[in-house]
Every structure is written in C-alpha cells, then in structure tokens.
Enzyme design. Structure first.
Site, mmCIF file in Angstrom:
data_model
loop_
_atom_site.group_PDB
_atom_site.id
_atom_site.type_symbol
_atom_site.label_atom_id
_atom_site.label_comp_id
_atom_site.label_asym_id
_atom_site.label_seq_id
_atom_site.Cartn_x
_atom_site.Cartn_y
_atom_site.Cartn_z
ATOM 1 N N ASP A 115 0.814 -1.210 0.000
ATOM 2 C CA ASP A 115 0.000 0.000 0.000
ATOM 3 C C ASP A 115 0.854 1.269 0.000
ATOM 4 O O ASP A 115 0.360 2.354 0.305
ATOM 5 C CB ASP A 115 -0.963 0.014 1.185
ATOM 6 N N LYS A 166 6.859 8.172 17.313
ATOM 7 C CA LYS A 166 5.863 9.091 16.757
ATOM 8 C C LYS A 166 5.851 10.408 17.535
ATOM 9 O O LYS A 166 5.469 10.452 18.692
ATOM 10 C CB LYS A 166 4.475 8.458 16.760
ATOM 11 N N ASP A 224 1.688 6.783 0.387
ATOM 12 C CA ASP A 224 1.020 5.779 1.203
ATOM 13 C C ASP A 224 -0.478 5.934 0.952
ATOM 14 O O ASP A 224 -1.037 7.009 1.145
ATOM 15 C CB ASP A 224 1.353 6.037 2.675
#
Length: 252
Positions: A115, A166, A224
């Site tokens: 993906d 993150k 993405d």
C-alpha cells in the site's frame, strides 16, 4: 559507481494482504492493492517497478480477496514471474512473510509494502544492503511531518537507533519508513509459523535494538494509500507512470 544489475536469484515479496479497513468506503470491497489508479490497480505500479529494475520473480502475499488479486494478475507481469502465498487468517506483515518463506528459496528477499510506493533505484538499495552482511535493511525517505508514519532515527553509521517513534502532530520533520526492505532468509525462518507478527511493531524494532538494522536514505518520492485522503492523491502522484505501466501490462 554504476548500479549493479538486479541479482538474478533475488526474489521480491509484496505484502498485499491487508484488510484496508480505513478504505472500505472508497473501494467497494476491493482489496487495497487493487485500488484503481488511472484505470490500473495500485499493485500494478509496484510490479512495474520490479519489472523496470530487472526483478524476475515476485511472491504476492495475499489475504482478503486474494483470489481476486490472483485472477487479476495471473502468473506473470512483464518479465516478472508471479507466485502467490495466501494466508487464511490475518498473520500480520511479518507473519505473512513467514508464511511465504517456503517460496523464497534464496538467502535474501526484497520486501515491499503493498500500500506504499517509493520511486527509488532498487538496484542501488540492494547493492548497499548486501554490502553489509549480517544485517537487515530498509529504505527511508525525508518527510516534512512524521506524526502520521513514525519517525526513524539513524546513528552516524546509518544504523537504525529507534523505530516508529511518533512525535506530536505537526512537529519534527525527519525520515520515515519507505516500505522497502532487504531481509535475510535466516530472519524470516526464525519467525514463529502460523502466528500473527508485525514486521513494523515487533520484528524491526527488535532488530534495531540489536544494532542489526540499516537505514538507507533516498529522496523519494513516497506515497502511502492507507487512508482516503492519501488514496485520493494517488492519481496525481502516479500520473507520469500510468502510461509506462500500461505498456507492460493490460487488464485481461
């Protein structure tokens, strides 16, 4: 130094088994790798990239609607012979690779997320990765914001220091996982069989903690399609490649 040719015995594996839960409203029950981009399935662009690089064998790791993926592509894409490894229950990205391991039949495998698309010179990535025996490798690309993907920190030797860190939204540009890996057969064979395991959340962070994971930086570009707004950008992103892909493969 010019790029070496694509290694003759190196297979590729594309992780094309995701459920695509966040895209169900956009795809009418199509599996995510078959999302239509300029009239061609997204997966066709990844297979074209392998064909263009000189790869001759690819394993498609499928799951949800894997029968439709196989019916769409059959046994060949250009010069790339296609094998299929279909999981009956979701095994995660690393579990899918372990399930496909009997079809690898080589010391290494080039792995691509089904993906994402990153237009990098695959031969250069492979050449650099193979020059560091005893380690695993992934490609990384710069991103203006890394909150959506997880920032990767590299040390001065190019080894991954931390994986999937993150930051807060809107902060901290850096490099992110491009979804392209060169992994050893020994890594895959050591994974538990028939068990759900995540490459990104479990296997790669552990490998990084052992200082055995290289990060090779490329300029990209990177796409993405995992969420609707990024899927909507795919037509523009892949516009210049659509005709080149269509020259190699046309839907039956």
């Amino acid at each position: 130094m010019p790029d070496a040719p694509f290694p003759e015995d190196l297979p590729a594996a594309i992780l094309a088994g995701g459920l695509g839960t966040r895209l169900r409203g956009c795809l009418n029950n199509l599996p995510k790798p078959l999302a239509p981009i300029h009239g061609l399935p997204f997966l066709a662009y990844l297979l074209w990239q392998l064909h263009d690089a000189g790869c001759t064998r690819a394993i498609l790791c499928t799951g949800h609607r894997g029968d439709l993926v196989e019916a769409t592509f059959g046994r060949r894409f250009g010069n790339v012979v296609l094998d299929y490894s279909r999981e009956q229950t979701p095994l995660g990205t690393a579990g899918a690779l372990r399930h496909a391991f009997p079809a690898v039949r080589a010391d290494h495998v080039l792995v691509m997320n089904g993906d994402t698309f990153c237009h990098i010179p695959l031969q250069t990535f492979i050449q650099r990765a193979l020059a560091r025996p005893g380690t695993e490798s992934l490609a990384v690309v710069p991103a203006g914001e890394t909150a959506s993907y997880g920032r990767i920190l590299l040390d001065d030797a190019g080894l991954v220091r931390s994986f999937d860190e993150k930051p807060a939204a809107g902060e901290s540009p850096g490099v992110v996982n491009a979804g392209i890996y060169l992994l050893s057969a020994s890594l895959l064979s050591g994974l538990p069989a028939n068990t759900a395991v995540s490459l990104e959340r479990e296997v790669l962070p552990r490998t990084a903690s052992e200082r055995k994971l290289n990060g090779f930086t490329f300029s990209g570009p990177f796409l993405d399609i995992g969420v609707p707004e990024r899927l909507a950008a795919a037509d523009s992103f892949l516009h210049d490649l659509a005709d080149r892909v269509a020259e190699i493969w046309k839907p039956s």
